[in-house]
Motif scaffolding. Structure first.
Motif, short mmCIF file in Angstrom:
data_model
loop_
_atom_site.label_atom_id
_atom_site.label_comp_id
_atom_site.label_asym_id
_atom_site.label_seq_id
_atom_site.Cartn_x
_atom_site.Cartn_y
_atom_site.Cartn_z
N LYS A 103 -5.44 -1.88 3.89
CA LYS A 103 -4.62 -2.99 3.40
C LYS A 103 -5.46 -4.25 3.42
N ASP B 156 -10.25 -2.47 -2.40
CA ASP B 156 -9.37 -1.31 -2.52
C ASP B 156 -10.09 -0.07 -2.01
N GLU C 66 0.83 -1.21 0.00
CA GLU C 66 0.00 0.00 0.00
C GLU C 66 0.87 1.26 0.00
N GLN D 234 2.18 1.70 -3.48
CA GLN D 234 1.15 2.27 -4.36
C GLN D 234 1.10 3.78 -4.22
N MET E 19 -5.24 4.23 3.58
CA MET E 19 -5.48 3.16 2.63
C MET E 19 -5.73 1.87 3.39
N VAL F 292 -2.10 -1.76 -5.78
CA VAL F 292 -1.66 -2.96 -5.07
C VAL F 292 -2.00 -4.26 -5.81
#
Lengths: 740, 610
Positions: free
Chosen positions: B423, B428, A290, A293, B421, A300
């Motif tokens: 994981k 996503d 991540e 990215q 973000m 990812v």
């Protein structure tokens, strides 16, 4: 697979293409007749109609299998170019050039060089070589510099090309051979990862070797552009990964992290064949997907898919090119690619591997035999007393008489005309005004010199600054050897006599050495020079000592190291790496997170590269009418969204600028590039020189300049009528000064 | 039970201390040529980064560095703890630093040890065993602890400035450890507890649907566990997502096998009794009477900075230890804080309002590492400067000269809001910035714009439109809940100031880059959505037989050139090769040349017939 054009009917001379490192095999046949194929350039060759031309035919060979690209097919046109320099030219007080005899020119050169040495010391004379020179010339140039000039100040344009990958290869494997395996090995691979190389345009026949991976859906291309090579991944051929420029190192660290975390590493291989894995594991644990990215723009899922594919392949190759190497962290980036290959257990097997795709024709051989500032023949270190003793013995001089290590290219160029720096410069096979970064600075350096000698076929942009221009032979007019991207030594052969006033560089070195009263002997015969090179290389990493023209002429596939009594080494590292303990070094490298500039008001990242039609500075290809007509000028590739925001239109004039300089060219609006990135080919002169914009910042290990991540500002150029067009640049004639 | 365990590290340390103390003691000697003494409290990933970056000055003998870490393990990457807790990655992949190398360089690293007190006047810290260590620069990287919510059945701890924890083994739990079957997910011991349940196939209840809770739940579900997430809000990640993004995420999580229980206010815990008589978690009980049974309750209710030590020492503390932009305590120029325990905020001018400063620890590792890098570089510059000058500038005297820092390199870039973000494989989620605005909101700065008229006609976003007082607000949104996709982009003057992206990985990646750089978005926002379309070929993807489509890359021959050559009578692949060189490079395009010729023949015959 022989191309239909390959003609076996007429006797011809077997040689290889003059351009890139793939060194496609070709047969040259002299002809007096106008050849239909070559009539593209109207009037080309008519001025020198008295000289025969040559027809070019592709020849079956493992690298190109009979095929040639546009550059190869048209390569013979330069032999009869009306722009060729056919006699030495001396700068006149009025600034122009006038022809001179060879004796006159060489006397002048020798006198000036000797004078500078006497007044300012041997290091006041510098030499700048090229990766296109034959092994013999590259070797002789290094010897000439150290023995006849007594100077340490030699380096070459390979510093802009292979230096990062070479440094990384030496560090990891103990030796640097671009591809440590024959290029046909790629055919059987089902997975090939190409980072930062556009082979489909730079060495097109190479892509035949990617077919196996494509048909297995395993061609993976990493490039901020949807380049011709990236497009080979379409239709199920594989995957295009499009990171933001300059983030390759992070990308590679992230892939390595995934491979380790998902337990895809080859533990047994790491234990048997490498050292340093623990430090690598710790260093990449910071680069979870991540986070990667966020810095690369590569999602990812794609990172994971890529990592898993690399591990799943039954034959997997990782190949790097200048796109990832030409950075201030280029050595570390190449190292990260090598580390990835090592943890996967790819290197030194018969089915997989790591390689770097050498760019220039003799970019491999040219970096082995003494053109590098710290190097002696056979890839030896000039600082190593044993190496000095060996080479001095071959040269018939004392080790003490050899100078020490010089300085890498950028430092050398920065020292031009500077107090204590280089005051006289010899340039061979290089066009630094176009090819070196921050070219305004390079130009100022050349102007500050006391004396500049350029050996070339044409009045290149660099030759225009010379005091003496010496016309030299082209590839079809000389014998020699080249070492291709796979480390194979191949023969270049004379197919046609040189024009009367043109000489080989080997002859020039001989004549100058004699005039300088040098202790060493300098043969003008390529075969003799090669034999000497082989002796000098004996025992070095790049050992050629078992080779001779006689052996090469049998067609033997001769891969170095080829010591006496051996049959060469097609595949390096099968049993051991070149470090003393036989193990590869995994060197943990770190990525510095740097803040990218805000992409506002026309600020974007510039990357540079090559086009299909042109080669390097374009000094040759811009003079081939067919190639010039296909790509007559620099076009800035820009994404439609960026173009719309900046008011750019396809074909419209555009200004690209930053602190270093300003380029004026036309826009090419294409979806095949990231919106935050623009691309400019580096083949063009004058105001279109991409290197007006690049910085002189260099990699601390390799000396490689930063070519591929330059912040620029782009704006549409609106010219008022009558201010003069900056349109297509015509083929410059000898008397034109493009910089005026 | 708690007694013997903490006793071990504490008891074992004193033996090591005497050896180490002399290095730190020379405080008695007037310290002009003596190396600068740096003490770091906390050996997590941020502390470890500081150690690595300081190695050059330690190796050069210009500074001594003593590290006191409460956990007995070497620094590890806490960010990846969820992966480890479900068995997806190995312990060694969490390692971030080479402690042995640091020790070899001369760093005194004491793990399983705790600092109980800072004496700012004498510039010493007191360790759990009573030893004092002197410092010239003290760096607090004490990190954060997991919040423990108010639940009937869980003893809450009163954190008091007067009584800091005294031993490393019970740093956060003191004498009130969590009941069996209840754990946070913060350190290696927690992870081991969780892993046991994952391996045994037990049912896991996660309380809290923040980033860590969701990451863990999704990872555990993927590892085959039966997982239930219980959360108070209507959506998961409610601090980072809006209703659209959160709803799409909840659906995706359910699809991935996670039970999502929203609007649930957890109130108490039901226990069973183990054979040894200890209580063990059995079910979570919500305010509405819902009972959620499970074998393990994982508390994921956010984190709080560990500030007790600083607070006790009289350092200013808000949501973290208050430090200025050079990471220096508001209160004491010799004390610094980095990472999760640090609250970076400008020092108020004398006499200014002392209202609660804005911001706070981000809880993200990236900013912490940047702080460590920056602080190490600053220390190194100051210490090297002092070494050259031959005088000792203690931080206290350096601080008196407020202008001094300018000589030691660039200021620390202020991290606005980090990109968050999730994981989780296959799901996503990326979000950043302020995304509260709605597409139909009226921009208070431009009330006359009306709905959606923020874009000037020619597509150029003007950051400074004539007469405008503030950059224009723009909000674009894309919802496709059926396919698990949702995107919102918020711009000010065309510059991305916030976004949410769910289910569109490439779009999310590109938006994060644009956000972090403060870049302009393309006027056509839908460009960003197309990255995740099936037609990703941005270079046209158009007609492969269009006249300007390239057929032979080696020789740059287009469809048009081939058809023109065919029209001139070259109707087979070999003739085309002779005439145009198409197919005479790698030969890979000969099939396509054949196709172009077939089409050509077909069109021509059709024309003749027609």
């Amino acid at each position: 697979m022989t191309a239909p054009l390959a003609s076996a009917a007429r006797p011809g001379v077997d040689t290889h293409c003059p351009y890139c490192a793939l060194q496609c095999a070709m047969t040259l046949t002299p002809t007096y007749a106008e050849i239909g194929m070559q009539s593209g350039g109207a009037g080309a060759g008519t001025d020198t109609a008295a000289r025969p031309g040559l027809t070019v035919a592709g020849r079956a060979f493992p690298t190109n299998r009979g095929g040639l690209c546009k550059k190869g097919w048209t390569s013979a046109e330069l032999l009869t170019s009306p722009e060729r320099i056919l006699t030495p030219m001396l700068r006149q007080p009025d600034g122009g050039f006038a022809p001179a005899s060879w004796a006159e020119a060489l006397d002048l050169v020798a006198e000036r060089l000797a004078g500078s040495r006497a007044r300012h010391g041997a290091d006041s004379v510098g030499v700048f070589g090229g990766g296109g020179l034959t092994n013999e010339k590259a070797y002789q140039l290094g010897k000439f510099t150290r023995v006849a000039l007594g100077s340490s100040r030699i380096d070459y344009n390979g510093r802009f090309c292979m230096s990062s990958a070479a440094a990384a290869g030496n560090r990891a494997f103990g030796v640097d051979r671009g591809l440590p395996f024959p290029v046909e090995d790629l055919d059987a691979a089902d997975t090939i990862l190409i980072l930062g190389s556009n082979v489909a345009q730079t060495m097109p026949p190479f892509i035949g070797h990617l077919e196996g991976a494509r048909s297995a859906g395993g061609l993976i291309v990493v490039d901020p552009r949807r380049s011709a090579t990236a497009r080979l991944t379409e239709d199920g051929g594989g995957m295009h990964v499009q990171p933001t420029p300059g983030s390759d190192l992070v990308l590679l660290l992230g892939l390595t992290n995934i491979v380790i975390t998902e337990r895809l590493i080859d533990t047994d291989y790491l234990e048997r064949r490498t050292v340093g894995f623990e430090a690598l594991r710790r260093s990449v644990s910071r680069w979870w997907p991540e986070r990667v990215q966020q810095l690369t723009g590569v999602p990812v899922p794609q990172l994971r898919e890529l990592a898993r594919r690399l591990a799943a392949g039954s034959g997997t190759y990782i190949l790097t090119g200048r796109g990832v190497e030409q950075h201030v962290d280029g050595t570390d980036t190449a190292t990260a690619a090598i580390n990835l290959a090592l943890v996967l257990g790819l290197v030194g097997t018969r089915h997989s591997g790591y390689g770097t795709l050498t760019g220039q024709g003799n970019g491999q051989g040219g970096r082995e035999h003494g053109q590098k500032c710290d190097q002696l023949p056979g890839y030896r270190k000039i600082t190593d007393p044993a190496a000095r003793a060996h080479v001095a013995g071959v040269w018939g001089v004392t080790p003490e008489s050899l100078p020490g290590a010089g300085v890498p290219a950028i430092e050398l160029l920065d020292s031009l005309g500077v107090s204590g720096g280089v005051r006289c410069l010899l340039v061979h096979g290089s066009n630094v005004v176009v090819s070196a970064p921050d070219s305004n600075r390079v130009r100022a350096g050349l102007e500050a010199l006391d004396f500049l000698v350029v050996c070339d076929f044409f009045f290149s942009e660099t030759a225009r600054f010379a005091d003496v221009v010496l016309p030299v032979t082209q590839w079809a007019e000389e014998d020699g050897t080249m070492t291709s991207l796979e480390g194979r030594v191949i023969r270049r052969r004379t197919a046609i006599g040189a024009p009367d006033g043109v000489r080989s560089e080997l002859w020039i070195f001989q004549e100058l050495a004699r005039r300088l009263g040098s202790a060493g002997t300098f043969s003008a015969d390529p075969a003799e020079v090669f034999d000497e090179l082989c002796l000098a290389s004996a025992g070095g990493l790049a050992d050629y000592s078992g080779l001779s023209y006689g052996l090469l002429d049998t067609g033997e596939a001769a891969y170095w190291p080829y010591p006496v009594g051996s049959t060469g080494t097609p595949r390096l590292f099968l049993d051991r790496f070149a470090h003393a303990d036989g193990r590869a070094r995994i060197v943990a490298v770190h990525a510095r997170v740097t803040d990218a500039p805000a992409q506002r008001d026309g600020t974007v990242t510039l990357i540079t590269g090559r086009l299909l039609e042109h080669y390097q500075s374009g000094a040759q290809t811009r003079r081939v009418p067919e190639l010039h007509q296909a790509q007559p000028q620099a076009r800035l590739q820009v994404h439609p969204a960026t173009a719309a925001r900046l008011g750019l239109v396809d074909g419209g004039e555009v200004e690209v600028g930053n602190m270093q300089g300003t380029v004026t060219c036309v826009a090419e609006v294409t979806g095949g590039i990231r919106p935050d990135t623009v691309f400019l080919p580096f083949h063009f002169p004058g105001a279109q020189r991409a290197n007006l914009l690049t910085l002189g910042a260099t990699d601390p290990v390799s000396g490689m300049p930063e070519f591929k991540r330059t912040t620029v500002r782009v704006r549409a150029l609106v010219r008022t009528p009558g201010s003069g067009p900056a349109g297509p640049v015509s083929v410059p004639s000898i008397r034109t000064d493009a910089h005026a | 039970m708690p007694e013997p365990i903490p006793a071990a590290p504490v008891g074992s340390v004193p033996a090591a201390v005497p050896a180490a103390v002399p290095a730190a003691v020379p405080a008695a000697v007037p310290a002009s040529p003596a190396p600068s003494r740096i003490v770091l409290v906390g050996y997590g990933p941020v502390g470890a980064r500081l150690v690595e970056e300081l190695l050059p000055v330690v190796r050069a003998g210009l500074a001594t560095l003593t590290v006191v870490g409460a956990e007995s393990a070497d620094a590890y990457n806490r960010v990846l703890i969820a992966d480890y807790a479900v068995g997806r990655s190995d312990r060694d992949t969490l390692e971030v630093t080479d402690t042995d190398a640091a020790r070899a360089a001369g760093v005194d690293i004491r793990t399983g040890e705790i600092v109980t007190r800072i004496n700012r006047v004498r510039r010493t810290v007191t360790l759990g065993d009573g030893t004092d260590l002197g410092y010239d620069r003290l760096v607090l990287a004490t990190g954060a602890r997991a919040n423990v919510p108010t639940l009937d059945g869980v003893t809450r701890l009163r954190r008091t400035l007067m009584r800091p924890p005294t031993d490393a083994g019970a740093l956060d739990t003191a004498d009130a450890p969590l009941p069996r079957g209840v754990t946070a997910l913060r350190d290696l011991d927690d992870a081991a507890t969780v892993l046991e349940t994952v391996r045994s196939g037990g049912r896991i209840v996660v309380l809290g649907a923040g980033v860590l809770g969701m990451e863990f739940a999704l990872a555990a579900a993927q590892a085959g566990s039966d997982v239930c997430v219980v959360y108070h809000a209507d959506i998961p990640l409610n601090r980072n997502l809006d209703r659209g993004g959160g709803t799409v995420l909840a659906r995706s999580a359910r699809r991935a096998g996670v039970t999502m229980v929203s609007h649930a206010r957890a109130e108490s815990i039901l226990f069973t009794v183990d054979a040894d008589g200890h209580d063990r978690f059995d079910a979570l009980i919500c305010a509405d009477g819902k009972q959620i049974p499970g074998d393990l309750l994982v508390l994921s209710c956010g984190i709080g900075a560990r500030t007790e030590l600083a607070g006790l020492a009289g350092l200013s503390v808000s949501t973290g230890i208050l430090v200025d932009e050079s990471l220096r305590s508001w209160t004491d120029p010799a004390v610094f804080a980095i990472g999760d325990c640090a609250h970076v905020a400008p020092r108020p001018a004398p006499g200014a309002s002392t209202a609660t400063p804005a911001g706070g620890p981000t809880g993200l590792i990236g900013p912490g590492w940047r702080q460590a890098d920056w602080l190490a570089a600053r220390f190194a510059a100051e210490i090297e400067h002092d070494a050259r000058a031959g005088a000792v500038t203690s931080p206290a005297t350096a601080a008196a000269d407020v202008a001094a820092p300018a000589d030691f390199g660039p200021a620390l870039a202020v991290q606005a809001h980090g990109v968050v973000m999730l994981k989780a494989e296959g799901i996503d989620v990326v979000a950043a910035g302020d995304t509260s605005a709605d597409p139909w909101d009226i921009d208070p700065a431009h009330p006359d714009d009306g709905h959606g008229a923020a874009e000037p006609v020619h597509g150029r976003d003007c950051a400074a439109a004539p007469g405008a007082t503030a950059p224009r607000l723009g909000v674009s949104q894309w919802s496709d809940p059926e396919h698990g996709r949702y995107v919102k982009m918020v711009t000010r003057g065309g510059i991305l100031t916030g976004f949410i992206c769910v289910g569109m990985p490439r779009t999310g990646a590109e938006l994060a880059l644009l956000f972090e750089r403060g870049s302009e978005l393309p006027a056509d926002r839908s460009l960003l959505l197309r990255y995740d379309g099936p037609d990703v070929d941005p270079a046209g993807g158009g007609d492969a037989f269009a006249p300007d489509a390239t057929v032979c890359w080696c020789n740059g021959v287009t469809v048009g050139a081939i058809t023109a050559s065919a029209a001139a009578g070259n109707t087979d692949v070999a003739c085309i090769g002779s005439a145009t060189r198409a197919g005479t490079g790698c030969g890979g395009c000969r099939g396509r040349i054949g196709e172009v010729l077939e089409r050509f023949a077909l069109t021509n015959s059709t024309e003749i017939v027609g």
